[in-house]
Write a protein that holds these residues in place. Structure first.
Motif, mmCIF file in Angstrom:
data_model
loop_
_atom_site.group_PDB
_atom_site.id
_atom_site.type_symbol
_atom_site.label_atom_id
_atom_site.label_comp_id
_atom_site.label_asym_id
_atom_site.label_seq_id
_atom_site.Cartn_x
_atom_site.Cartn_y
_atom_site.Cartn_z
ATOM 1 N N ALA A 97 0.830 -1.205 0.000
ATOM 2 C CA ALA A 97 0.000 0.000 0.000
ATOM 3 C C ALA A 97 0.867 1.259 0.000
ATOM 4 N N ALA A 98 1.973 1.229 0.752
ATOM 5 C CA ALA A 98 2.876 2.382 0.792
ATOM 6 C C ALA A 98 3.503 2.641 -0.566
ATOM 7 N N VAL A 99 3.927 1.581 -1.248
ATOM 8 C CA VAL A 99 4.532 1.736 -2.569
ATOM 9 C C VAL A 99 3.509 2.282 -3.558
ATOM 10 N N GLU A 100 2.301 1.773 -3.504
ATOM 11 C CA GLU A 100 1.265 2.223 -4.439
ATOM 12 C C GLU A 100 0.919 3.693 -4.232
ATOM 13 N N GLU A 101 0.901 4.140 -2.990
ATOM 14 C CA GLU A 101 0.538 5.535 -2.711
ATOM 15 C C GLU A 101 1.715 6.490 -2.839
ATOM 16 N N PHE A 102 2.867 6.118 -2.289
ATOM 17 C CA PHE A 102 4.020 7.027 -2.251
ATOM 18 C C PHE A 102 4.828 6.999 -3.541
ATOM 19 N N ARG A 103 4.815 5.879 -4.254
ATOM 20 C CA ARG A 103 5.535 5.710 -5.519
ATOM 21 C C ARG A 103 7.021 6.081 -5.385
ATOM 22 N N PRO A 104 7.758 5.352 -4.532
ATOM 23 C CA PRO A 104 9.174 5.701 -4.304
ATOM 24 C C PRO A 104 10.048 5.428 -5.515
ATOM 25 N N ASP A 105 11.090 6.229 -5.654
ATOM 26 C CA ASP A 105 12.128 5.954 -6.646
ATOM 27 C C ASP A 105 13.060 4.865 -6.137
ATOM 28 N N VAL A 106 13.266 4.848 -4.819
ATOM 29 C CA VAL A 106 14.098 3.819 -4.181
ATOM 30 C C VAL A 106 13.433 3.419 -2.875
ATOM 31 N N LEU A 107 13.373 2.127 -2.617
ATOM 32 C CA LEU A 107 12.895 1.597 -1.340
ATOM 33 C C LEU A 107 14.103 1.096 -0.566
ATOM 34 N N ILE A 108 14.184 1.458 0.709
ATOM 35 C CA ILE A 108 15.281 0.996 1.567
ATOM 36 C C ILE A 108 14.686 0.030 2.576
ATOM 37 N N ALA A 109 15.055 -1.246 2.467
ATOM 38 C CA ALA A 109 14.488 -2.286 3.324
ATOM 39 C C ALA A 109 15.495 -2.688 4.396
ATOM 40 N N ASP A 110 15.064 -2.630 5.634
ATOM 41 C CA ASP A 110 15.908 -3.156 6.705
ATOM 42 C C ASP A 110 16.204 -4.624 6.426
ATOM 43 N N GLN A 111 17.395 -5.042 6.796
ATOM 44 C CA GLN A 111 17.852 -6.404 6.539
ATOM 45 C C GLN A 111 16.937 -7.454 7.160
ATOM 46 N N GLN A 112 16.230 -7.082 8.217
ATOM 47 C CA GLN A 112 15.363 -8.027 8.904
ATOM 48 C C GLN A 112 13.884 -7.757 8.646
ATOM 49 N N ALA A 113 13.586 -6.791 7.791
ATOM 50 C CA ALA A 113 12.211 -6.544 7.341
ATOM 51 C C ALA A 113 12.147 -6.938 5.872
ATOM 52 N N VAL A 114 12.262 -8.239 5.616
ATOM 53 C CA VAL A 114 12.436 -8.708 4.236
ATOM 54 C C VAL A 114 11.193 -8.490 3.386
ATOM 55 N N ALA A 115 10.053 -8.175 3.993
ATOM 56 C CA ALA A 115 8.871 -7.840 3.202
ATOM 57 C C ALA A 115 9.157 -6.665 2.288
ATOM 58 N N GLY A 116 9.952 -5.723 2.745
ATOM 59 C CA GLY A 116 10.286 -4.572 1.914
ATOM 60 C C GLY A 116 10.966 -4.977 0.628
ATOM 61 N N ALA A 117 11.969 -5.842 0.739
ATOM 62 C CA ALA A 117 12.702 -6.281 -0.446
ATOM 63 C C ALA A 117 11.832 -7.147 -1.348
ATOM 64 N N LEU A 118 11.048 -8.056 -0.757
ATOM 65 C CA LEU A 118 10.226 -8.964 -1.560
ATOM 66 C C LEU A 118 9.150 -8.200 -2.327
ATOM 67 N N VAL A 119 8.519 -7.224 -1.678
ATOM 68 C CA VAL A 119 7.493 -6.425 -2.354
ATOM 69 C C VAL A 119 8.127 -5.532 -3.414
ATOM 70 N N ALA A 120 9.282 -4.934 -3.106
ATOM 71 C CA ALA A 120 9.960 -4.080 -4.089
ATOM 72 C C ALA A 120 10.314 -4.869 -5.336
ATOM 73 N N GLU A 121 10.843 -6.083 -5.149
ATOM 74 C CA GLU A 121 11.199 -6.911 -6.293
ATOM 75 C C GLU A 121 9.960 -7.237 -7.127
ATOM 76 N N ARG A 122 8.861 -7.561 -6.465
ATOM 77 C CA ARG A 122 7.637 -7.910 -7.190
ATOM 78 C C ARG A 122 7.049 -6.718 -7.933
ATOM 79 N N MET A 123 7.175 -5.510 -7.369
ATOM 80 C CA MET A 123 6.554 -4.326 -7.960
ATOM 81 C C MET A 123 7.511 -3.524 -8.830
ATOM 82 N N GLY A 124 8.720 -4.038 -9.009
ATOM 83 C CA GLY A 124 9.667 -3.387 -9.903
ATOM 84 C C GLY A 124 10.269 -2.104 -9.378
ATOM 85 N N VAL A 125 10.414 -1.989 -8.057
ATOM 86 C CA VAL A 125 10.994 -0.797 -7.448
ATOM 87 C C VAL A 125 12.454 -1.067 -7.085
ATOM 88 N N PRO A 126 13.395 -0.221 -7.503
ATOM 89 C CA PRO A 126 14.790 -0.389 -7.071
ATOM 90 C C PRO A 126 14.868 -0.336 -5.542
#
Length: 395
Positions: A97-126
């Motif tokens: 939901a955050a990616v869809e609303e904020f539309r980041p150019d870059v997402l920074i995922a904490d090493q232990q919050a792997v949802a950030g990286a997995l969602v970024a990869e799926r949605m095509g966000v660097p």
């Protein structure tokens, strides 16, 4: 200008380093937001910050406390199975939901919050990795079966919340890993890839409150800060009591400031001051040593100030971080479950009176300052945004 989204777990020590980086990016004119637990993030980043809510468990959940009796590979597997894995499931909808609303150019995922990286990869966000603990670069060495087991768990998570055909390790971005430490602490033998940038700690001003009794600090006595973090309240009373006894019996009139979130430890005159919370950064400018649980954030902030440590690791990455401290010569390790007042006293004697420990702490601290901290991290993120501008973004 670019937009940066920080995805953080419900852990204060993992949120704090992002605060300085985000402030530097905002100072340069970029837009910044967080995805995480608002109750934890907002007090740390400021009331005006944009925080997208993500559901999550607390690491202090009583169901996780039994991991304190586990050691080595078993403890690490328990943590991934009971906390990091479920955390990814909990956070993924909020991150999307955050990616869809904020539309980041870059997402920074904490090493232990792997949802950030997995969602970024799926949605095509660097995306980049925020490595707020350096233990991940050393703690799995010699444990190939554990690494294989974790890889299998991450594969299953990817099928459920990420891109099923994705290949990136969600703990380590292929493009950029911001490691909030340096080789002076991690060690030159650590497994650091070409995308890893050792930027040192990201330390920024925090709200201090007005209730700390600064006037009770005795300028005539050496002072030690004793803190065991925010996620260990249920298991710390015995160790804190032994620390208080160690200070009480000393003949050099040491003064201690003890952080006791449970509020169960009594004060002992002006020798042992007990507070539920303290302005840690401000106190580190006034004390001579620190006793702690080897939490990465506390260790790095202590060494930033050139102070030696007594480390008593409890769980998770703390034994690995404690090993880094002792190998660097910047502190002494004691056993959390067994150390009594006598052991703690001996460790305090060492770090307070042997100049080699303080010299090593100052050496690591210099390396931290030279690495650039939040300023260097912000520059690396800007460079990643510039390299990826024009790539497909979520619509």
């Amino acid at each position: 200008m670019s937009r940066f989204l920080f995805v953080v777990p419900p852990l204060v020590g993992h949120i704090n380093p992002t605060v300085g980086v985000a402030a530097e990016l905002a100072r340069r004119g970029h837009e910044v937001a967080w995805a995480g637990r608002p109750q934890l993030v907002e007090p740390l980043v400021g009331g005006r910050a944009t925080v997208f809510p993500c559901a999550s468990r607390q690491l202090g959940d009583p169901g996780l406390l039994r991991s304190d009796s586990l050691r080595g590979p078993t403890a690490l597997k328990f943590l991934w199975e009971r906390f990091f894995g479920p955390l990814a499931h909990d956070m993924a909808p909020g991150v999307q939901a955050a990616v869809e609303e904020f539309r980041p150019d870059v997402l920074i995922a904490d090493q232990q919050a792997v949802a950030g990286a997995l969602v970024a990869e799926r949605m095509g966000v660097p995306w980049a990795t925020s490595a707020t603990t350096s233990a991940g670069f050393t703690s799995l060495e010699g444990m190939p079966k554990v690494e294989e087991w974790i890889a299998g768990l991450l594969h299953d998570l990817r099928q459920q919340v990420g891109a099923p055909d994705g290949t990136a390790d969600p703990r380590l971005s292929d493009d950029l890993v911001l490691l909030f430490s340096t080789e002076a602490l991690v060690g030159q033998d650590a497994s650091l890839g070409e995308q890893v940038r050792c930027v040192g700690p990201s330390i920024s001003a925090r709200p201090t409150g007005s209730d700390f009794p600064w006037k009770r600090l005795d300028p005539r006595r050496p002072k030690v800060l004793i803190t065991l973090g925010t996620a260990n309240t249920e298991v710390t009373p015995r160790f804190l009591a032994e620390c208080a006894e160690a200070v009480r019996t000393r003949t050099d009139r040491l003064q201690a400031i003890v952080v006791d979130p449970s509020g169960t430890l009594p004060e002992i005159g002006d020798s042992v001051l007990v507070r539920r919370r303290v302005p840690q950064l401000s106190l580190l400018e006034r004390v001579d040593a620190v006793v702690c649980h080897a939490g990465h954030n506390t260790v790095c902030e202590t060494l930033w100030h050139g102070l030696p440590l007594v480390v008593a690791p409890i769980r998770d990455d703390q034994p690995a971080v404690a090993g880094q401290v002792t190998r660097a010569g910047a502190g002494v390790r004691v056993r959390f479950n067994r150390a009594g007042a006598t052991h703690i006293n001996a460790a305090l004697d060492a770090v307070l009176h042997d100049p080699d420990y303080r010299a090593a702490a100052r050496r690591v601290g210099r390396s931290f300052r030279e690495a650039g901290g939040a300023t260097a991290a912000a520059t690396h993120l800007e460079q990643l945004a510039a390299r990826t501008t024009g790539e497909t973004r979520p619509r």
